[in-house]
Write an enzyme that holds these catalytic residues in place. Sequence first.
Site, PDB file in Angstrom:
ATOM      1  N   TYR A   1      57.242  81.078  51.045  1.00 16.06           N
ATOM      2  CA  TYR A   1      56.864  79.678  50.821  1.00 16.06           C
ATOM      3  C   TYR A   1      55.989  79.200  51.972  1.00 16.06           C
ATOM      4  CZ  TYR A   1      57.196  74.594  51.003  1.00 16.06           C
ATOM      5  OH  TYR A   1      56.885  73.250  51.093  1.00 16.06           O
TER       6      TYR A   1
ATOM      7  N   CYS B   1      61.264  86.377  51.117  1.00 14.06           N
ATOM      8  CA  CYS B   1      61.050  87.741  51.615  1.00 14.06           C
ATOM      9  C   CYS B   1      62.062  88.727  51.053  1.00 14.06           C
ATOM     10  CB  CYS B   1      61.078  87.766  53.150  1.00 14.06           C
ATOM     11  SG  CYS B   1      59.794  86.713  53.882  1.00 14.06           S
TER      12      CYS B   1
ATOM     13  N   ARG C   1      48.777  90.464  50.922  1.00 12.29           N
ATOM     14  CA  ARG C   1      49.415  90.993  52.145  1.00 12.29           C
ATOM     15  C   ARG C   1      50.635  91.820  51.754  1.00 12.29           C
ATOM     16  NH1 ARG C   1      53.888  88.576  51.517  1.00 12.29           N
ATOM     17  NH2 ARG C   1      53.983  86.422  50.805  1.00 12.29           N
ATOM     18  N   GLY C   2      51.240  92.456  52.750  1.00 12.68           N
ATOM     19  CA  GLY C   2      52.486  93.145  52.512  1.00 12.68           C
ATOM     20  C   GLY C   2      53.634  92.159  52.365  1.00 12.68           C
ATOM     21  N   GLY C   3      54.770  92.650  51.906  1.00 13.99           N
ATOM     22  CA  GLY C   3      55.948  91.792  51.786  1.00 13.99           C
ATOM     23  C   GLY C   3      56.165  91.261  50.384  1.00 13.99           C
ATOM     24  N   ARG C   4      57.067  90.275  50.263  1.00 14.51           N
ATOM     25  CA  ARG C   4      57.480  89.767  48.965  1.00 14.51           C
ATOM     26  C   ARG C   4      57.094  88.294  48.821  1.00 14.51           C
ATOM     27  NH1 ARG C   4      62.935  93.542  48.910  1.00 14.51           N
ATOM     28  NH2 ARG C   4      63.266  92.925  46.757  1.00 14.51           N
ATOM     29  N   TYR C   5      57.981  87.452  48.305  1.00 19.42           N
ATOM     30  CA  TYR C   5      57.625  86.044  48.123  1.00 19.42           C
ATOM     31  C   TYR C   5      57.860  85.251  49.402  1.00 19.42           C
ATOM     32  CZ  TYR C   5      57.151  86.552  43.068  1.00 19.42           C
ATOM     33  OH  TYR C   5      56.732  86.925  41.819  1.00 19.42           O
TER      34      TYR C   5
ATOM     35  N   PHE D   1      51.511  84.917  60.513  1.00 21.37           N
ATOM     36  CA  PHE D   1      52.879  84.421  60.601  1.00 21.37           C
ATOM     37  C   PHE D   1      52.975  82.997  60.069  1.00 21.37           C
ATOM     38  CE2 PHE D   1      50.937  82.935  64.552  1.00 21.37           C
ATOM     39  CZ  PHE D   1      51.396  81.623  64.645  1.00 21.37           C
ATOM     40  N   SER D   2      54.202  82.595  59.751  1.00 20.33           N
ATOM     41  CA  SER D   2      54.491  81.186  59.482  1.00 20.33           C
ATOM     42  C   SER D   2      55.736  80.825  60.272  1.00 20.33           C
ATOM     43  CB  SER D   2      54.698  80.924  57.987  1.00 20.33           C
ATOM     44  OG  SER D   2      55.770  81.699  57.475  1.00 20.33           O
TER      45      SER D   2
END
Length: 217
Positions: free
Chosen positions: A79, A176, A73-77, A159-160
């Site tokens: 949890y 993120c 997916r897009g984005g960074r790290y 989403f989370s």
Amino acid sequence: MNPLPPPEWTISSGLTAYDAALSDMEARAAAIHAGDAGERIWLLEHPPLYTAGTSADPAELLDPRFPVYDAGRGGRYTYHGPGQRVGYVQLDLTRRGRDVRAYVSALEGWVIDALALLGVEARRAEGRIGIWTDAPDGREAKIGAIGVRVKRWVTLHGFSLNVAPDLAHFGGIVPCGIAEFPVTSLAALGRPASFAEVDAALARTLPAFLDKLSPKD
């Protein structure tokens, strides 16, 4: 124009392995694209893990204490773990308008509306993806993350929402890519809720979310 049928609403109990969820999402996206399956919203919970988006910076993986997965997916790290409601949203944007930015905005609005029903005033933040609110100490804090992928105009991931996770688990990453703001949860805000209550709030606000995505012939 015929209205689209509502997406399948699926809730998985227990902890769902991340690699199994990823495979399931990919298969469902292919089936939706082929016209062999309907849209789906899948609510679940993962065991403790970190996911790396396409913009992940290895320097932001501070302590890989849990398995790390390439999410695609897009984005960074990000949890994921127990006490966090994850929503995988699989919609056909060919039929709902091929506007990814509008989709992401609607997705954020859906989570914000659900949080309002749970007694939490949340919002977007300019230049920062995700769902934000005010922590008890007055600082702005992140309560939900957004990460999407669109493949052949079918959406994956979603989403989370932090219901009652162990917030210390976020310490292994820069969530993120944003180091200067803390992470919070419904429990930490003094607004404890069960997954059933969270899911009910999401179900109640689902129609408004879908209404923002106009069907296209």
